[in-house]
Design a protein around this motif. Sequence first.
Motif, mmCIF file in Angstrom:
data_model
loop_
_atom_site.group_PDB
_atom_site.id
_atom_site.type_symbol
_atom_site.label_atom_id
_atom_site.label_comp_id
_atom_site.label_asym_id
_atom_site.label_seq_id
_atom_site.Cartn_x
_atom_site.Cartn_y
_atom_site.Cartn_z
ATOM 1 N N GLU A 168 35.405 -71.824 -58.293
ATOM 2 C CA GLU A 168 34.860 -70.530 -58.703
ATOM 3 C C GLU A 168 34.569 -69.702 -57.459
ATOM 4 O O GLU A 168 34.356 -70.249 -56.374
ATOM 5 C CB GLU A 168 33.565 -70.743 -59.492
ATOM 6 C CG GLU A 168 33.716 -71.557 -60.754
ATOM 7 C CD GLU A 168 34.175 -70.718 -61.933
ATOM 8 O OE1 GLU A 168 34.327 -69.498 -61.753
ATOM 9 O OE2 GLU A 168 34.383 -71.299 -63.014
ATOM 10 N N PRO A 169 34.531 -68.372 -57.581
ATOM 11 C CA PRO A 169 34.136 -67.550 -56.432
ATOM 12 C C PRO A 169 32.740 -67.908 -55.941
ATOM 13 O O PRO A 169 31.892 -68.369 -56.713
ATOM 14 C CB PRO A 169 34.183 -66.122 -56.997
ATOM 15 C CG PRO A 169 35.121 -66.189 -58.164
ATOM 16 C CD PRO A 169 34.924 -67.555 -58.744
ATOM 17 N N SER A 170 32.502 -67.695 -54.665
ATOM 18 C CA SER A 170 31.196 -67.979 -54.076
ATOM 19 C C SER A 170 30.123 -67.103 -54.714
ATOM 20 O O SER A 170 30.412 -65.993 -55.188
ATOM 21 C CB SER A 170 31.238 -67.739 -52.562
ATOM 22 O OG SER A 170 32.136 -68.634 -51.931
ATOM 23 N N PRO A 171 28.870 -67.575 -54.714
ATOM 24 C CA PRO A 171 27.772 -66.776 -55.278
ATOM 25 C C PRO A 171 27.709 -65.391 -54.643
ATOM 26 O O PRO A 171 27.876 -65.236 -53.438
ATOM 27 C CB PRO A 171 26.532 -67.609 -54.923
ATOM 28 C CG PRO A 171 27.035 -69.013 -54.820
ATOM 29 C CD PRO A 171 28.420 -68.899 -54.245
ATOM 30 N N GLY A 172 27.468 -64.394 -55.479
ATOM 31 C CA GLY A 172 27.382 -63.022 -54.998
ATOM 32 C C GLY A 172 28.672 -62.238 -55.118
ATOM 33 O O GLY A 172 28.663 -61.009 -54.999
ATOM 34 N N LEU A 173 29.788 -62.946 -55.327
ATOM 35 C CA LEU A 173 31.071 -62.264 -55.501
ATOM 36 C C LEU A 173 31.339 -62.005 -56.981
ATOM 37 O O LEU A 173 30.813 -62.712 -57.850
ATOM 38 C CB LEU A 173 32.207 -63.101 -54.910
ATOM 39 C CG LEU A 173 32.206 -63.271 -53.389
ATOM 40 C CD1 LEU A 173 33.380 -64.129 -52.964
ATOM 41 C CD2 LEU A 173 32.256 -61.910 -52.692
ATOM 42 N N PRO A 174 32.163 -61.014 -57.284
ATOM 43 C CA PRO A 174 32.480 -60.750 -58.696
ATOM 44 C C PRO A 174 33.334 -61.868 -59.271
ATOM 45 O O PRO A 174 34.004 -62.595 -58.530
ATOM 46 C CB PRO A 174 33.270 -59.436 -58.633
ATOM 47 C CG PRO A 174 33.872 -59.428 -57.261
ATOM 48 C CD PRO A 174 32.853 -60.087 -56.366
ATOM 49 N N PRO A 175 33.321 -62.024 -60.601
ATOM 50 C CA PRO A 175 34.234 -63.003 -61.211
ATOM 51 C C PRO A 175 35.679 -62.577 -60.999
ATOM 52 O O PRO A 175 35.984 -61.387 -60.851
ATOM 53 C CB PRO A 175 33.849 -62.968 -62.697
ATOM 54 C CG PRO A 175 33.183 -61.651 -62.892
ATOM 55 C CD PRO A 175 32.507 -61.320 -61.603
ATOM 56 N N ARG A 176 36.575 -63.545 -60.971
ATOM 57 C CA ARG A 176 37.993 -63.224 -60.802
ATOM 58 C C ARG A 176 38.538 -62.573 -62.068
ATOM 59 O O ARG A 176 38.417 -63.119 -63.155
ATOM 60 C CB ARG A 176 38.787 -64.499 -60.501
ATOM 61 C CG ARG A 176 38.501 -65.124 -59.154
ATOM 62 C CD ARG A 176 39.591 -66.110 -58.747
ATOM 63 N NE ARG A 176 39.845 -67.103 -59.766
ATOM 64 C CZ ARG A 176 41.050 -67.421 -60.235
ATOM 65 N NH1 ARG A 176 42.127 -66.834 -59.784
ATOM 66 N NH2 ARG A 176 41.197 -68.345 -61.153
ATOM 67 N N GLN A 177 39.154 -61.412 -61.921
ATOM 68 C CA GLN A 177 39.768 -60.744 -63.062
ATOM 69 C C GLN A 177 40.912 -61.572 -63.631
ATOM 70 O O GLN A 177 41.245 -61.465 -64.814
ATOM 71 C CB GLN A 177 40.278 -59.364 -62.646
ATOM 72 C CG GLN A 177 39.195 -58.409 -62.182
ATOM 73 C CD GLN A 177 39.772 -57.077 -61.735
ATOM 74 O OE1 GLN A 177 40.602 -56.470 -62.416
ATOM 75 N NE2 GLN A 177 39.352 -56.613 -60.569
ATOM 76 N N ALA A 178 41.504 -62.413 -62.778
ATOM 77 C CA ALA A 178 42.648 -63.226 -63.209
ATOM 78 C C ALA A 178 42.275 -64.204 -64.304
ATOM 79 O O ALA A 178 43.147 -64.602 -65.103
ATOM 80 C CB ALA A 178 43.207 -63.991 -62.011
ATOM 81 N N VAL A 179 41.019 -64.610 -64.379
ATOM 82 C CA VAL A 179 40.633 -65.654 -65.324
ATOM 83 C C VAL A 179 40.876 -65.216 -66.761
ATOM 84 O O VAL A 179 41.476 -65.949 -67.563
ATOM 85 C CB VAL A 179 39.154 -66.059 -65.107
ATOM 86 C CG1 VAL A 179 38.682 -66.993 -66.224
ATOM 87 C CG2 VAL A 179 38.986 -66.735 -63.751
ATOM 88 N N GLU A 180 40.422 -64.009 -67.108
ATOM 89 C CA GLU A 180 40.603 -63.544 -68.483
ATOM 90 C C GLU A 180 42.065 -63.246 -68.788
ATOM 91 O O GLU A 180 42.553 -63.536 -69.882
ATOM 92 C CB GLU A 180 39.742 -62.306 -68.729
ATOM 93 C CG GLU A 180 38.251 -62.598 -68.817
ATOM 94 C CD GLU A 180 37.920 -63.612 -69.916
ATOM 95 O OE1 GLU A 180 38.535 -63.534 -71.005
ATOM 96 O OE2 GLU A 180 37.069 -64.479 -69.688
ATOM 97 N N ARG A 181 42.770 -62.658 -67.822
ATOM 98 C CA ARG A 181 44.198 -62.401 -68.033
ATOM 99 C C ARG A 181 44.944 -63.712 -68.264
ATOM 100 O O ARG A 181 45.800 -63.804 -69.145
ATOM 101 C CB ARG A 181 44.798 -61.668 -66.831
ATOM 102 C CG ARG A 181 44.352 -60.225 -66.689
ATOM 103 C CD ARG A 181 45.274 -59.495 -65.716
ATOM 104 N NE ARG A 181 45.313 -60.142 -64.407
ATOM 105 C CZ ARG A 181 44.579 -59.751 -63.359
ATOM 106 N NH1 ARG A 181 43.755 -58.728 -63.473
ATOM 107 N NH2 ARG A 181 44.682 -60.388 -62.203
ATOM 108 N N ARG A 182 44.632 -64.702 -67.437
ATOM 109 C CA ARG A 182 45.322 -65.986 -67.563
ATOM 110 C C ARG A 182 44.992 -66.648 -68.893
ATOM 111 O O ARG A 182 45.870 -67.224 -69.544
ATOM 112 C CB ARG A 182 44.915 -66.911 -66.409
ATOM 113 C CG ARG A 182 45.557 -68.293 -66.493
ATOM 114 C CD ARG A 182 44.979 -69.225 -65.450
ATOM 115 N NE ARG A 182 45.690 -70.495 -65.419
ATOM 116 C CZ ARG A 182 45.377 -71.556 -66.163
ATOM 117 N NH1 ARG A 182 44.370 -71.493 -67.026
ATOM 118 N NH2 ARG A 182 46.067 -72.678 -66.073
ATOM 119 N N ARG A 183 43.733 -66.584 -69.302
ATOM 120 C CA ARG A 183 43.341 -67.216 -70.562
ATOM 121 C C ARG A 183 44.160 -66.645 -71.719
ATOM 122 O O ARG A 183 44.689 -67.393 -72.551
ATOM 123 C CB ARG A 183 41.850 -67.005 -70.806
ATOM 124 C CG ARG A 183 41.344 -67.625 -72.113
ATOM 125 C CD ARG A 183 39.849 -67.424 -72.254
ATOM 126 N NE ARG A 183 39.137 -68.075 -71.166
ATOM 127 C CZ ARG A 183 37.880 -67.805 -70.817
ATOM 128 N NH1 ARG A 183 37.201 -66.869 -71.467
ATOM 129 N NH2 ARG A 183 37.305 -68.457 -69.828
#
Length: 318
Positions: free
Chosen positions: A277-292
Amino acid sequence: MVEGLTKSFGRQNIWRDINLTLPAGEVSVMLGPSGTGKTVFLKSLIGLLKPEQGRVLVGGVDMVNSPERKLHEVRKLFGIMFQDGALFGSLNLFENIAFPLREHTSKKEPEIRRIVLEKMEMVGLAGAEGKLPGEISGGMRKRAGLARALVLDPQIILCDEPDSGLDPVRTAYLSQLLIDLNAQIDATILIVTHNIQVASTVPDNIGMLFRRDLVTFGPREVLLTSEEPVVAQFLRGRRHGPIGMSEEKDQSLLEAERTAGYHDEDEGLPPIVPQLEPSPGLPPRQAVERRRARVMGMLHELPYPAQQAILASIRERR
């Protein structure tokens, strides 16, 4: 998009009829034993090597068959992290990282300085701009090479053996850095490696080259649950299987192994570890929802073990 790509050097066929699409904004890994043409594949994607057949389409431009003038413009969409960093030994890190900006843009020095320092901070090199490549560690040189790959704000980042020469701890740090970058800039990333630690923790998708063919390319869970002999041997790091010391084993040697009773069927594949997962403080990866959404749309086409692993991964993220 890669269509029917075939590459040879003289009479030696490197790989043939490669077809795949890198999902936009996702992180992909291309695995393969040494000598299977992984670096050649990267160079073919950006038109530095010319395959005999096939097309590589980037924004509608064919990187195999287009004139050099057009390729020069499209290459600006790429950032390349070379295996050894490819830094100029006589230039400090700031000058190395600034080089593409001075070579390919008309930006003024204050803007160049802002961009370089921003990218250096992004890869954890803030304050090191005055150091020479010979004065820093291999891991720092890798990160400097990555910073240089980022200064033109690429849409596609190609990483050639980023873990080469690094110990497991530095490899883990670099793996996290690549995930963090994807969270910050949403670029498409392709990593060429033979490192199982990287392949099992970083990518959304994994492919594998062997015997001049693309064995598989798709969601990470497909390869990580595969019982294909070459995949299982590679994931387990075993001597017994299709991969030999220098290249693939011939049929007689494989038959001799089977006759001698060498097999790994009872050992099972390594468990699938969670993706970073991205390090704390960074935004979530947009790729996760697209990939799902993309993977759920193809779920019924995938092998049952991969389906189960994908569904388990989705439950864990909720």
